[in-house]
Design a protein around this motif. Structure first.
Motif, PDB file in Angstrom:
ATOM      1  N   LEU A 138       0.823  -1.212   0.000  1.00 43.26           N
ATOM      2  CA  LEU A 138       0.000   0.000   0.000  1.00 43.26           C
ATOM      3  C   LEU A 138       0.856   1.260   0.000  1.00 43.26           C
ATOM      4  CD1 LEU A 138      -2.653  -1.180   2.599  1.00 43.26           C
ATOM      5  CD2 LEU A 138      -2.972  -0.963   0.135  1.00 43.26           C
ATOM      6  N   ARG A 184      -8.447  -3.338  -2.162  1.00 43.79           N
ATOM      7  CA  ARG A 184      -7.316  -2.612  -2.741  1.00 43.79           C
ATOM      8  C   ARG A 184      -6.127  -3.538  -2.989  1.00 43.79           C
ATOM      9  NH1 ARG A 184      -6.746   3.511  -0.348  1.00 43.79           N
ATOM     10  NH2 ARG A 184      -8.978   4.005  -0.223  1.00 43.79           N
ATOM     11  N   VAL A 209      -8.394   8.978  -9.230  1.00 41.92           N
ATOM     12  CA  VAL A 209      -7.445   8.469  -8.238  1.00 41.92           C
ATOM     13  C   VAL A 209      -7.622   6.965  -8.063  1.00 41.92           C
ATOM     14  CG1 VAL A 209      -6.792   8.547  -5.805  1.00 41.92           C
ATOM     15  CG2 VAL A 209      -7.262  10.671  -7.033  1.00 41.92           C
ATOM     16  N   GLU A 210      -8.863   6.509  -8.008  1.00 44.61           N
ATOM     17  CA  GLU A 210      -9.139   5.080  -7.876  1.00 44.61           C
ATOM     18  C   GLU A 210      -8.599   4.318  -9.079  1.00 44.61           C
ATOM     19  OE1 GLU A 210     -10.420   1.300  -6.895  1.00 44.61           O
ATOM     20  OE2 GLU A 210     -10.298   3.053  -5.604  1.00 44.61           O
ATOM     21  N   GLU A 249      -6.149   5.178 -11.134  1.00 52.01           N
ATOM     22  CA  GLU A 249      -4.690   5.186 -11.108  1.00 52.01           C
ATOM     23  C   GLU A 249      -4.154   4.237 -10.046  1.00 52.01           C
ATOM     24  OE1 GLU A 249      -3.847   9.296 -10.526  1.00 52.01           O
ATOM     25  OE2 GLU A 249      -4.769   9.876 -12.428  1.00 52.01           O
ATOM     26  N   ARG A 250      -4.825   4.179  -8.919  1.00 54.75           N
ATOM     27  CA  ARG A 250      -4.396   3.300  -7.837  1.00 54.75           C
ATOM     28  C   ARG A 250      -4.473   1.829  -8.253  1.00 54.75           C
ATOM     29  NH1 ARG A 250      -6.995   5.553  -3.081  1.00 54.75           N
ATOM     30  NH2 ARG A 250      -8.901   4.607  -3.848  1.00 54.75           N
ATOM     31  N   ARG A 251      -5.429   1.482  -9.099  1.00 56.37           N
ATOM     32  CA  ARG A 251      -5.599   0.091  -9.507  1.00 56.37           C
ATOM     33  C   ARG A 251      -4.432  -0.408 -10.356  1.00 56.37           C
ATOM     34  NH1 ARG A 251     -10.336  -2.030  -8.300  1.00 56.37           N
ATOM     35  NH2 ARG A 251      -9.997  -3.749  -9.719  1.00 56.37           N
ATOM     36  N   ALA A 302      -1.187   1.107 -10.090  1.00 57.82           N
ATOM     37  CA  ALA A 302       0.059   1.641  -9.546  1.00 57.82           C
ATOM     38  C   ALA A 302       1.105   0.563  -9.282  1.00 57.82           C
ATOM     39  CB  ALA A 302      -0.215   2.411  -8.259  1.00 57.82           C
ATOM     40  N   ARG A 309       0.653  13.192 -10.489  1.00 62.24           N
ATOM     41  CA  ARG A 309       0.194  12.083  -9.666  1.00 62.24           C
ATOM     42  C   ARG A 309       0.648  10.733 -10.212  1.00 62.24           C
ATOM     43  NH1 ARG A 309      -5.616  13.536  -9.247  1.00 62.24           N
ATOM     44  NH2 ARG A 309      -5.909  11.946 -10.826  1.00 62.24           N
TER      45      ARG A 309
END
Length: 421
Positions: free
Chosen positions: A175, A214, A256-257, A259-261, A263, A293
């Protein structure tokens, strides 16, 4: 090789002492975590959790057989508790190896932050990698290269690089440093069968279902304190959806969600469909914020020609942001804003053809795709016919693309709600 996790939390633990945040408030029972520490085959201890002897006893283990205690990162809190009878904790210099009498081999891995990672090979040949909190490898070299080694608990020889083979198990701060996992994947150190275990879990993500969601999106998992694993034992790796649609309203956190998926994956292609707007400083500021970002390893292309990108074979993951701007451009090109052309059916048919081509490309996509779209059906009814037309066509486009996606999310107030998958 047997691994017992005496703790799986951040250095301050979870919940953090005195913290009143929502993550700490809900970190109770099995979701409470002590500072991360790993016990390997009862002989090697990586890092020290508070009350290590008691933590081992709770896990049904003992520290009596520990022959080596290795530290991985600087410690700024209270003095570490070293139970009587344990060897003095040490850190191995970067690139050096230790060979223990029972057949375990340890190599120190250089990091991009203060600290040391450890690659451990068991007597059975299984390999695991452990990284401290907030760390990623500074330079990825191969595993043990066959050089001569000295046997002992404090001395060793420099390792020779060799081609990477995937680790059986990687234990790291998924994380906090998803880019570390992306680097390991790019180097071949994490493969399709590698078990990726998240530790150093902090209060940034609410425990429970959101934490599991996540981590699963990154191809990782976590376990409670006291869990014992067999390194190399078969375990189904979280199944990553090939196509994901992320919907949400303005400033909902949908980008953001999305991009986080991705990363934790290398070589991502970010497709910006908005283009440029001469003289619009506010739009330029928005674009700059998005760029800053993204991970530095991602590539960016600005285009609305999505079909060839979606159907490109054997290609790395792609993130499309967003379908709403793609539709705006498509309506521009076919004259769909003009009421007369729309009523005549000319613009309507041309737009339907463009949408159909895009939906067919989603259906044919073999690469991993994450697409972002605006959800406007719950908002204010537009005052103009063309505005209502855009709202209706965007709703139809979202529904058609969603039908081709294995995973669909709705993001509201920064919270992702799975609608499918």
């Amino acid at each position: 090789m047997e691994l017992t996790l005496l703790g799986t939390g951040a250095p301050a633990g979870l919940p953090r002492p005195g913290c009143t945040c929502a993550g700490c408030a809900t970190a109770v029972g099995a979701d409470a975590r002590a500072a991360t520490a790993l016990l390997v085959d009862g002989v090697l201890l990586l890092d020290l959790t508070p009350g290590p002897a008691l933590a081992a006893a709770r896990a049904g283990r003992t520290l009596h057989g520990v022959r080596q205690v290795l530290l991985s990162h600087p410690h700024d809190g209270p003095a570490r508790e070293v139970p009587a009878g344990l060897p003095a904790p040490v850190r191995v210099p970067d690139g050096r190896e230790l060979a223990l009498l029972d057949g375990h081999r340890v190599r120190a891995v250089a990091l991009d932050t203060p600290g040391t990672g450890y690659e451990i090979t068991g007597p059975d040949g299984e390999r695991l990698l452990y990284l401290p909190p907030g760390a990623a490898p500074a330079g990825l070299v191969g595993p043990f290269g066959g050089t001569a080694r000295e046997t002992g608990s404090g001395r060793g020889t420099a390792a020779s690089p060799a081609p990477y083979a995937p680790y059986a198990l990687v234990v790291l701060d998924v994380l906090g440093r998803p880019d570390a996992l992306a680097r390991l994947r790019a180097a071949g150190a994490v493969g399709p069968t590698t078990d990726v275990l998240a530790v150093h879990v902090d209060h940034d993500v609410p425990p429970g279902s959101e934490l599991r969601r996540r981590l699963a999106a990154a191809g990782a998992r976590t376990v409670p304190d006291g869990t014992t694993l067999l390194v190399g034992d078969y375990r189904a790796v979280p199944d990553l959806p090939r196509r994901t649609l992320v919907l949400g309203g303005a400033r909902s956190g949908k980008s953001v969600e999305a991009e986080r998926r991705l990363a934790a994956f290398p070589d991502v292609l970010y497709v910006a469909t908005g283009g440029t707007r001469d003289g619009d400083a506010e739009w330029a500021s928005r674009v700059a914020a998005h760029r800053e970002r993204r991970p530095a390893s991602w590539r960016t292309v600005e285009t609305r020609d999505l079909a060839p990108l979606l159907t490109e074979p054997d290609a790395p993951p792609i993130l499309i942001d967003c379908l709403s701007l793609w539709l705006t451009d498509a309506m521009d090109r076919v004259g769909a804003w003009d009421d007369e052309r729309w009523r005549s059916g000319t613009a309507r048919r041309a737009l339907a053809d463009r949408v159909g081509e895009l939906v067919a490309a989603f259906r044919a996509a073999t690469r991993t795709v994450v697409a972002v779209g605006n959800e406007v059906g719950s908002g204010v009814v537009p005052a103009t016919a063309s505005g209502r037309r855009f709202r209706d066509e965007l709703g139809r486009l979202n529904a058609a693309v969603a039908a081709e996606c294995e995973h669909v999310l709705l993001v509201t107030a920064g919270t992702a709600l799975p609608l499918r998958g």
